[in-house]
Design an enzyme around this catalytic site. Structure first.
Site, short mmCIF file in Angstrom:
data_model
loop_
_atom_site.label_atom_id
_atom_site.label_comp_id
_atom_site.label_asym_id
_atom_site.label_seq_id
_atom_site.Cartn_x
_atom_site.Cartn_y
_atom_site.Cartn_z
CB SER A 73 -0.92 0.00 1.23
OG SER A 73 -1.62 1.23 1.32
CD GLU A 74 2.75 0.85 -3.68
OE1 GLU A 74 3.49 -0.14 -3.85
OE2 GLU A 74 1.50 0.78 -3.75
CB ALA A 98 10.00 5.40 -9.67
CG ASP A 99 7.47 2.06 -12.90
OD1 ASP A 99 8.57 1.99 -12.32
OD2 ASP A 99 7.36 2.06 -14.13
CB ILE A 101 5.88 6.76 -6.39
CG1 ILE A 101 6.15 7.53 -5.09
CG2 ILE A 101 5.72 7.71 -7.57
CD1 ILE A 101 7.49 8.25 -5.09
N PRO A 103 0.07 6.06 -6.11
CG PRO A 103 -0.60 3.82 -5.94
CD PRO A 103 0.47 4.69 -6.50
CG HIS A 143 8.31 -3.35 -12.95
ND1 HIS A 143 7.22 -3.91 -13.56
CD2 HIS A 143 8.27 -3.78 -11.66
CE1 HIS A 143 6.55 -4.65 -12.70
NE2 HIS A 143 7.16 -4.58 -11.54
#
Length: 351
Positions: A73-74, A98-99, A101, A103, A143
């Protein structure tokens, strides 16, 4: 920044050759040891040591209350870190790629970046968000993204991108000690060795590279201070992360007298170093892996044009990723490699 760091670096004291992953791990270990308020959290960073092994061994050494795993759960990871920072801790959350990030973007933009201002400095968010970014593993659009420009647009956030083990350790320590929220992008393509962009050649190891000589113990690299990778008079190349090594390889192969500047931090930006170099060379090439439209290179181009217009002998040139999702199988074509960087240099020098 007052003075750009020179091309030569001779760290004081004992040094060892480290990969970027090892340098990051050592920085985290040092800060956990020095400051009881430093907390690491993220997906699989504890027992497993992270998907790239950046936190390997740290939970075993410092305990499960200092280095702990979180749910996938970002938004929760970033939100908890904001609360920790406001409470007085110095959290270092890891976003696995980083993809993922996005949320947590609202927590970063609406909470972390604004907390100091909206509370009249009663509360701060001294958090450092570590995350691998860019290509390197054929991860494609889920990714391999490079979203740094999104964060440079947000007032209150600092954005850092190391390109060497020496800088990775020093910048990460400086980021953790900073009282503002920092987004620390780690170029995963060069985790284990510098990459010059030539696809038919393996990535070289960091061992023996001058920027892999990492001092033991605590040291910092100042946020907002660029580094001159090599001096030159023909043109200025602005790059960060993996692109520093690609630009250096191309200039070396083409025997171009280019001055390459590794920005190291995008916010704060060492505009003084950029301006000084471009005023000297009269030409500027900007290289980054992210998509072209609204990429950080556009901001750099605007700044250079505003400040150095009467010194420019040619329009500012950009070599970037394409305005498409990052393809899995066509990563090499998307990546701004030596051919496209070389074409950008040739175009600049012909004008």
């Amino acid at each position: 920044m007052s003075e750009v760091e020179s091309i030569s670096r001779t760290p004081a004291g004992d040094t060892r050759d480290l990969t970027m992953i090892e340098a990051i791990n050592e920085a985290l270990d040092i800060m956990l040891e020095r400051d009881p308020d430093v907390i690491l959290l993220g997906e699989d960073i504890g027992y497993f040591g992270g998907v790239f092994r950046a936190t390997a061994g740290l939970q075993e050494k410092h305990g499960k209350t200092r280095v702990f795993d979180t749910p996938i759960s970002e938004c929760g990871i970033i939100g908890v870190a904001v609360g920790m920072g406001a409470y007085g801790l110095r959290p270092v959350p890891e976003i696995q790629f980083a993809d993922y990030i996005y949320p947590g973007l609202d927590q970063l933009v609406s909470e972390a970046a604004r907390l100091r201002y909206r509370s009249a400095a009663e509360f701060i968010a001294p958090m450092t968000v570590r995350t691998p970014f860019g290509g390197g593993i054929f991860g494609g659009q889920t990714h391999s993204q490079s979203p740094e420009a999104l964060f440079t647009h947000v007032a209150g956030l600092k954005t850092v991108v190391p390109s060497t083990p020496y800088d990775a350790k020093g910048l990460l320590i400086a980021a953790i000690e900073d009282n503002d929220p920092v987004i620390f992008f780690e170029p995963k393509r060069i985790y284990n060795g510098p990459f010059d962009g030539y696809y038919d050649q393996p990535t070289r190891p960091w061992k023996g590279h001058p920027d892999a000589h990492v001092p033991e113990g605590h040291y910092t690299v100042s946020l907002g201070q660029a580094r001159i990778v090599r001096a030159g008079d023909a043109l200025t190349v602005l790059a960060y992360g993996t692109m520093v090594h690609v630009a250096e390889a191309v200039c070396r192969q083409k025997a171009v007298d280019a001055e390459i500047i590794d920005l190291r931090t995008l916010v704060p930006l060492d505009i003084e170093a950029i301006e000084k170099s471009v005023r000297k060379t009269g030409r500027c090439l900007i290289v980054h892996e992210a998509t072209r439209t609204s990429g950080f290179g556009a901001e750099l181009s605007a700044l250079v044009t505003e400040r150095c217009f009467y010194h420019l002998e040619a329009p500012v040139e950009r070599v970037t990723g394409f305005d498409t999702p990052y393809p899995h199988s066509l990563e090499w074509a998307y990546f701004p490699g030596p051919v496209r960087v070389g074409e950008g240099i040739d175009k600049l020098l012909s004008e």
